[in-house]
Design a protein around this motif. Structure first.
Motif, mmCIF file in Angstrom:
data_model
loop_
_atom_site.group_PDB
_atom_site.id
_atom_site.type_symbol
_atom_site.label_atom_id
_atom_site.label_comp_id
_atom_site.label_asym_id
_atom_site.label_seq_id
_atom_site.Cartn_x
_atom_site.Cartn_y
_atom_site.Cartn_z
ATOM 1 N N GLN A 84 21.591 -31.184 24.283
ATOM 2 C CA GLN A 84 22.921 -31.339 24.859
ATOM 3 C C GLN A 84 23.885 -30.247 24.401
ATOM 4 O O GLN A 84 24.915 -30.036 25.026
ATOM 5 C CB GLN A 84 23.495 -32.714 24.485
ATOM 6 C CG GLN A 84 22.681 -33.884 25.003
ATOM 7 C CD GLN A 84 22.617 -33.916 26.517
ATOM 8 O OE1 GLN A 84 23.650 -33.803 27.195
ATOM 9 N NE2 GLN A 84 21.425 -34.071 27.079
ATOM 10 N N THR A 85 23.562 -29.580 23.302
ATOM 11 C CA THR A 85 24.413 -28.529 22.757
ATOM 12 C C THR A 85 23.572 -27.272 22.537
ATOM 13 O O THR A 85 22.335 -27.318 22.535
ATOM 14 C CB THR A 85 25.038 -28.948 21.415
ATOM 15 O OG1 THR A 85 23.996 -29.063 20.426
ATOM 16 C CG2 THR A 85 25.768 -30.279 21.546
ATOM 17 N N TRP A 86 24.251 -26.142 22.301
ATOM 18 C CA TRP A 86 23.531 -24.905 22.031
ATOM 19 C C TRP A 86 22.751 -24.989 20.728
ATOM 20 O O TRP A 86 21.646 -24.425 20.619
ATOM 21 C CB TRP A 86 24.509 -23.727 21.997
ATOM 22 C CG TRP A 86 25.111 -23.426 23.334
ATOM 23 C CD1 TRP A 86 26.396 -23.665 23.739
ATOM 24 C CD2 TRP A 86 24.439 -22.838 24.465
ATOM 25 N NE1 TRP A 86 26.577 -23.280 25.040
ATOM 26 C CE2 TRP A 86 25.394 -22.755 25.518
ATOM 27 C CE3 TRP A 86 23.144 -22.381 24.693
ATOM 28 C CZ2 TRP A 86 25.079 -22.229 26.769
ATOM 29 C CZ3 TRP A 86 22.825 -21.861 25.942
ATOM 30 C CH2 TRP A 86 23.783 -21.786 26.965
ATOM 31 N N GLU A 87 23.269 -25.692 19.755
ATOM 32 C CA GLU A 87 22.544 -25.865 18.496
ATOM 33 C C GLU A 87 21.288 -26.704 18.711
ATOM 34 O O GLU A 87 20.219 -26.400 18.151
ATOM 35 C CB GLU A 87 23.448 -26.519 17.446
ATOM 36 C CG GLU A 87 24.508 -25.599 16.872
ATOM 37 C CD GLU A 87 23.932 -24.453 16.044
ATOM 38 O OE1 GLU A 87 22.756 -24.540 15.634
ATOM 39 O OE2 GLU A 87 24.672 -23.472 15.798
ATOM 40 N N GLU A 88 21.399 -27.737 19.507
ATOM 41 C CA GLU A 88 20.232 -28.560 19.815
ATOM 42 C C GLU A 88 19.207 -27.769 20.622
ATOM 43 O O GLU A 88 17.998 -27.965 20.471
ATOM 44 C CB GLU A 88 20.653 -29.815 20.581
ATOM 45 C CG GLU A 88 21.401 -30.828 19.736
ATOM 46 C CD GLU A 88 21.842 -32.039 20.541
ATOM 47 O OE1 GLU A 88 21.463 -32.155 21.720
ATOM 48 O OE2 GLU A 88 22.574 -32.888 19.990
ATOM 49 N N LEU A 89 19.690 -26.864 21.463
ATOM 50 C CA LEU A 89 18.781 -25.991 22.213
ATOM 51 C C LEU A 89 17.977 -25.125 21.247
ATOM 52 O O LEU A 89 16.756 -24.961 21.410
ATOM 53 C CB LEU A 89 19.572 -25.107 23.174
ATOM 54 C CG LEU A 89 18.743 -24.072 23.956
ATOM 55 C CD1 LEU A 89 17.827 -24.745 24.963
ATOM 56 C CD2 LEU A 89 19.658 -23.073 24.665
ATOM 57 N N LYS A 90 18.650 -24.580 20.254
ATOM 58 C CA LYS A 90 17.959 -23.742 19.268
ATOM 59 C C LYS A 90 16.892 -24.557 18.525
ATOM 60 O O LYS A 90 15.774 -24.070 18.273
ATOM 61 C CB LYS A 90 18.970 -23.151 18.285
ATOM 62 C CG LYS A 90 18.333 -22.222 17.264
ATOM 63 C CD LYS A 90 19.358 -21.672 16.285
ATOM 64 C CE LYS A 90 20.145 -20.544 16.885
ATOM 65 N NZ LYS A 90 20.981 -19.833 15.862
ATOM 66 N N GLU A 91 17.219 -25.788 18.185
ATOM 67 C CA GLU A 91 16.260 -26.653 17.493
ATOM 68 C C GLU A 91 15.044 -26.935 18.378
ATOM 69 O O GLU A 91 13.898 -26.918 17.899
ATOM 70 C CB GLU A 91 16.934 -27.967 17.093
ATOM 71 C CG GLU A 91 18.012 -27.811 16.033
ATOM 72 C CD GLU A 91 18.816 -29.081 15.824
ATOM 73 O OE1 GLU A 91 18.432 -30.122 16.406
ATOM 74 O OE2 GLU A 91 19.816 -29.037 15.073
#
Length: 323
Positions: A61-68
């Motif tokens: 849902q977020t760019w940080e979650e995308l990275k994960e």
């Protein structure tokens, strides 16, 4: 401008039927310079089978979650992400995707567009956005990501070893071809990730205009009026339709029933985040975009983001001083 023609054909034109924001994109300083023939925005695509294999239980849902999620995909030996890295400026390359991060990280291109056009490309938020995107592509991008455009990424996705890709909603049919590893059964759809300032997606509108030197402007307008009409767009059920009545029709839903209707629901949701002035409408923007794209290309190759964006900002200042 087409306003005088539009005034004479109010009944046939049905101006109120154009999807919200599509006709606005054809206007400048209270004049209408074209009629919209195509509308789209960006969305996130992903491989449901690869998500399952990587143990990714929820769509980022977020760019940080995308990275994960990208790290988990990398751990199982697939290319995590396909996004644009090409430095072709003015909408064709990385700048088309970079804007999503710029705005969602709380940055702007100008101090207070359109009133104050002081460039702020070296602000803390802008540098953070550029750095994040460069790191994302370098760490998780498909091979050649530094020079890839959307056509390169389509090929990479179709080859079957890409977990996530973010690009135009209207490109869905390019992924679901008979020679593609992506199928109706293993493709997923979601709106783009959010940053601390929320979600901001690009709005892409193609319009048809009349050349000021046209010898037959009335005939040209008649053609534009026809090709953008409800009648014609109903018959063609074009994926990027600009007509609300067509977009909401049964025929459109049946023709574009990708993922058993999931694509259409995400596309509708994604349009809510699509920003009209995604690229600021100023005469200098092509030059500004060029400076940003060249700076980003250098950052991708390892230059310091803060100092390189400061250089770009100084160059853009000189563009405005010299006008």
């Amino acid at each position: 401008p087409l306003d005088s023609y539009m005034e004479k054909s109010k009944k046939e034109l049905m101006k109120e039927d154009f999807l919200e924001g599509s006709l606005d994109m054809c206007e400048y300083e209270e004049n209408t310079y074209g009629l919209p023939i195509y509308l789209t925005t960006c969305m996130m695509y992903y491989r449901t089978d690869l998500f399952e294999k990587a143990g990714i239980e929820a769509v980022p849902q977020t760019w940080e979650e995308l990275k994960e999620a990208c790290q988990k995909l990398k751990d199982i030996g697939v290319y995590p992400l396909a996004m644009r890295g090409n430095n072709y400026s003015y909408g064709g390359g990385a700048d088309w995707h970079l804007g999503m991060l710029v705005y969602s990280f709380g940055a702007q291109y100008y101090l207070n567009y359109p009133e104050d056009l002081t460039p702020v490309l070296d602000s803390k938020e802008f540098v953070e956005a550029v750095s994040f995107y460069a790191d994302l592509l370098n760490e998780y991008g498909v091979p050649g990501t530094q020079t890839n455009n959307y056509t390169d990424n389509i090929l990479a996705v179709k080859n079957g070893n890409v977990g996530i890709w973010i690009d135009g909603a209207g490109l869905v049919t390019d992924y679901l071809t008979s020679d593609s590893a992506v199928t109706e059964e293993n493709i997923g759809f979601a709106s783009i990730p959010a940053g601390k300032a929320g979600k901001v997606a690009p709005k892409n509108v193609h319009m048809l205009s009349i050349n000021a030197k046209s010898e037959h402007p009335k005939m040209a307008y008649k053609f534009i009026e026809w090709v953008t009409s409800i009648e014609h767009q109903t018959e063609s059920t074009f994926i990027g339709t600009t007509r609300r009545s067509v977009f909401e029709s049964t025929a459109y839903k049946e023709k574009h029933n990708y993922g058993s209707g999931a694509w259409l629901e995400v596309y509708k949701d994604s349009l809510k985040y699509a920003q009209n002035d995604y690229f600021p409408v100023t005469p200098e923007w092509p030059q500004v975009s060029k400076e940003i794209s060249e700076a980003f290309a250098d950052i991708l190759m390892g230059e310091n983001a803060g100092s390189r964006m400061h250089q770009a900002n100084e160059k853009v200042k000189r563009i405005f001083i010299s006008r």
